[in-house]
Design a protein around this motif. Structure first.
Motif, short mmCIF file in Angstrom:
data_model
loop_
_atom_site.label_atom_id
_atom_site.label_comp_id
_atom_site.label_asym_id
_atom_site.label_seq_id
_atom_site.Cartn_x
_atom_site.Cartn_y
_atom_site.Cartn_z
N UNK A 1 33.53 44.42 34.06
CA UNK A 1 31.94 44.41 33.84
C UNK A 1 31.21 44.36 35.13
N UNK A 2 31.87 43.63 35.99
CA UNK A 2 31.23 43.25 37.46
C UNK A 2 31.48 44.63 38.14
N UNK A 3 32.22 45.37 38.21
CA UNK A 3 32.28 46.38 38.84
C UNK A 3 31.41 47.63 38.35
N UNK A 4 31.61 47.81 36.82
CA UNK A 4 30.72 48.76 36.41
C UNK A 4 29.22 48.47 36.58
N UNK B 1 20.92 47.63 44.03
CA UNK B 1 20.83 46.55 43.43
C UNK B 1 22.35 45.82 43.13
N UNK B 2 22.64 44.64 43.38
CA UNK B 2 23.95 44.35 43.07
C UNK B 2 24.18 42.98 42.68
N UNK B 3 23.10 41.83 42.71
CA UNK B 3 23.33 40.71 42.28
C UNK B 3 23.50 40.55 40.80
N UNK B 4 24.39 39.41 40.38
CA UNK B 4 24.60 39.19 38.88
C UNK B 4 24.29 37.84 38.59
N UNK B 5 23.42 37.45 37.72
CA UNK B 5 23.05 36.20 37.46
C UNK B 5 24.09 35.69 36.21
N UNK B 6 24.76 34.49 36.59
CA UNK B 6 25.59 33.89 35.60
C UNK B 6 24.99 32.55 35.16
N UNK C 1 40.02 35.20 39.07
CA UNK C 1 40.21 36.07 40.21
C UNK C 1 39.13 35.84 40.94
N UNK C 2 39.05 36.22 42.25
CA UNK C 2 37.84 35.57 43.23
C UNK C 2 36.62 36.23 42.75
N UNK C 3 36.57 37.39 42.16
CA UNK C 3 35.14 37.48 41.73
C UNK C 3 34.56 36.99 40.53
N UNK C 4 35.71 36.62 39.46
CA UNK C 4 35.24 35.90 38.25
C UNK C 4 35.30 34.44 38.43
#
Ligand SMILES: *Cc1c(COP(=O)(O)O)cnc(C)c1O
Length: 403
Positions: free
Chosen positions: A113-116, A126-131, A140-143
């Motif tokens: 999801x993050x990569x897509x 644009x790359x920032x993801x709001x959680x 994992x490091x990203x999750x």
């Protein structure tokens, strides 16, 4: 030495100590498991919402056996007929034109999801993801960076950039977090690891509207609530909201590891040959297991059963809550329930084990129940009685501790 001590001793010697296992379970059938000493338990943990059909379900066992004898693995360098078959069963329950990417775990599904989202956003910078704060998205490091809880991040710096947190169920907080770099909002419809905290329907619908307004992607982490747990195929369908893509894992394979990212038309062709992949993803054996899960949910009308049996269990829990003033809240729907308590929740968990009931202490103060989707009215009645018995002993103990 007991068999349990044998297992625990070997574990301590040979296995990295990142877990603190309690029981040594050796056998399962339906909603029941047995430990190495022969004690029987009602399994209201189900491998953490994984064993959707219960243990050793005949259809699931047969599917895996047959597929293992036929063709277990081909890699993604070649077609296998089960992958599109399973993809169709998932995508056709989402939106027109959806497609599926398969992987092996929840964290991997969220990585997809993050990569897509990043790939989609890269064209426009644009790359920032709001959680959300109190969320859980994996290890994992990203999750773990996406996860809105500090405890999973400690010691793992430097963390990848590009994640910001907002408050769950607070649309203004999300709105305030949007910048000209924002590409997506990622959310669980029920924060399960976070203590079974549900999103408000209005919050999710306002999120959808906000994402439409700002041209952001709405991503749902449906790893725990997907595949029937809320009495709908996907968790977000219980909230009348449609994300641009979502992740599945836990319950999908019924105990066989498999994860998936299901992407709607906006995202379903973003990944191209070479842009993402995993060796084990969508192998025939895993797909056969997941197909057996979906077939059984369909044929046995398990979604209806989850709703009715789940409501019955919730009623029992509310009844029990009324008996003890240290029970602060009962939250849940379908077959995910949390009982928030005041006091040592790990002790309550141990008392439940002694009564023959397995649940899991979550978020430091919540007893979480995520039984198999096949549990019956009799099962939840029996589980509630065991929980009540554990609560009575807990009550006596904690009363004793304070006087
Ligand atoms: C369990 C869980 C994950 C992580 O899944 P793994 O299979 O452990 O990697 C991610 N998100 C949610 C909501 C989960 O419940």
């Amino acid at each position: 030495m007991s068999r349990t001590m044998d297992i625990a001793g070997a574990h301590e010697t040979w296995v990295v100590p990142n877990y603190a296992p309690a029981l040594a379970l050796v056998k399962g059938k339906g909603a029941r498991v047995w430990d190495a000493e022969g004690n029987e338990y009602l399994d209201f943990l189900a491998g953490i919402a994984v064993v959707s059909l219960g243990h050793a379900h005949p259809a699931w066992v047969k599917a895996i056996k047959t597929q293992a004898e036929t063709l277990a693995m081909v890699s993604n360098l070649h077609f296998n007929e089960l992958q599109p078959k399973l993809a169709r069963r998932l995508a056709s329950r989402f939106v027109e034109g959806a497609k599926v990417f398969f992987c092996n775990s929840g964290a991997e599904a969220n990585e997809a999801l993050i990569k897509v989202a990043r790939s989609w956003g890269s064209c426009v910078g644009r790359h920032e993801i709001i959680t959300m704060r109190n969320s859980f998205h994996g290890r994992t490091l990203a999750t773990l960076t996406a996860t809105g809880q500090d405890k999973v991040k400690k010691g793992f710096a430097p963390l990848p950039e590009g994640f910001v947190h907002a408050d769950f169920n607070d649309i203004q907080s999300v709105r305030d977090a949007v910048t000209d770099k924002t590409v997506a909002v990622m959310v669980e419809v029920i924060q399960a690891e976070g203590g079974v905290v549900s999103a408000d329907k209005s919050f999710l619908q306002e999120l959808r509207a906000l994402c439409d307004e700002k041209d952001l992607l709405l991503l749902v982490d449906d790893v725990q609530c997907g595949v029937g747990r809320l009495g709908t195929w996907f968790g977000f369908q219980s909230f009348d909201v449609t994300p641009d893509a979502f992740s599945l894992a836990k319950g999908l394979g019924g105990g066989f590891p498999i994860g998936a990212m299901v992407a709607g038309p906006k995202l379903c062709n973003v990944f191209q040959p070479g842009s993402h992949g995993t060796t084990f993803g969508g192998n025939p054996l895993a797909c056969a297991a997941a197909l057996a899960v979906i077939d059984t949910i369909e044929h046995d009308h398990l979604l209806d059963q989850v709703r009715s049996v789940g409501a019955r269990f919730g009623g029992h829990l509310r009844g029990i809550a009324a008996e003890f003033d240290w029970i602060k809240a009962v939250r849940g729907t379908g077959l995910i329930w949390g009982v928030e308590i005041e006091g040592p929740v790990k002790r309550l968990e141990a008392l439940m084990f002694a009564q023959g009931l397995i649940g899991v202490a979550t978020a430091g103060k919540v007893m979480r129940f995520v039984p198999p989707l096949i549990v019956t009215a009799q099962d939840v009645d029996a589980a509630a009685e065991k929980f009540r018995a554990a609560c009575r002993i807990f009550h006596e103990e904690t009363k004793g501790a304070t006087t």
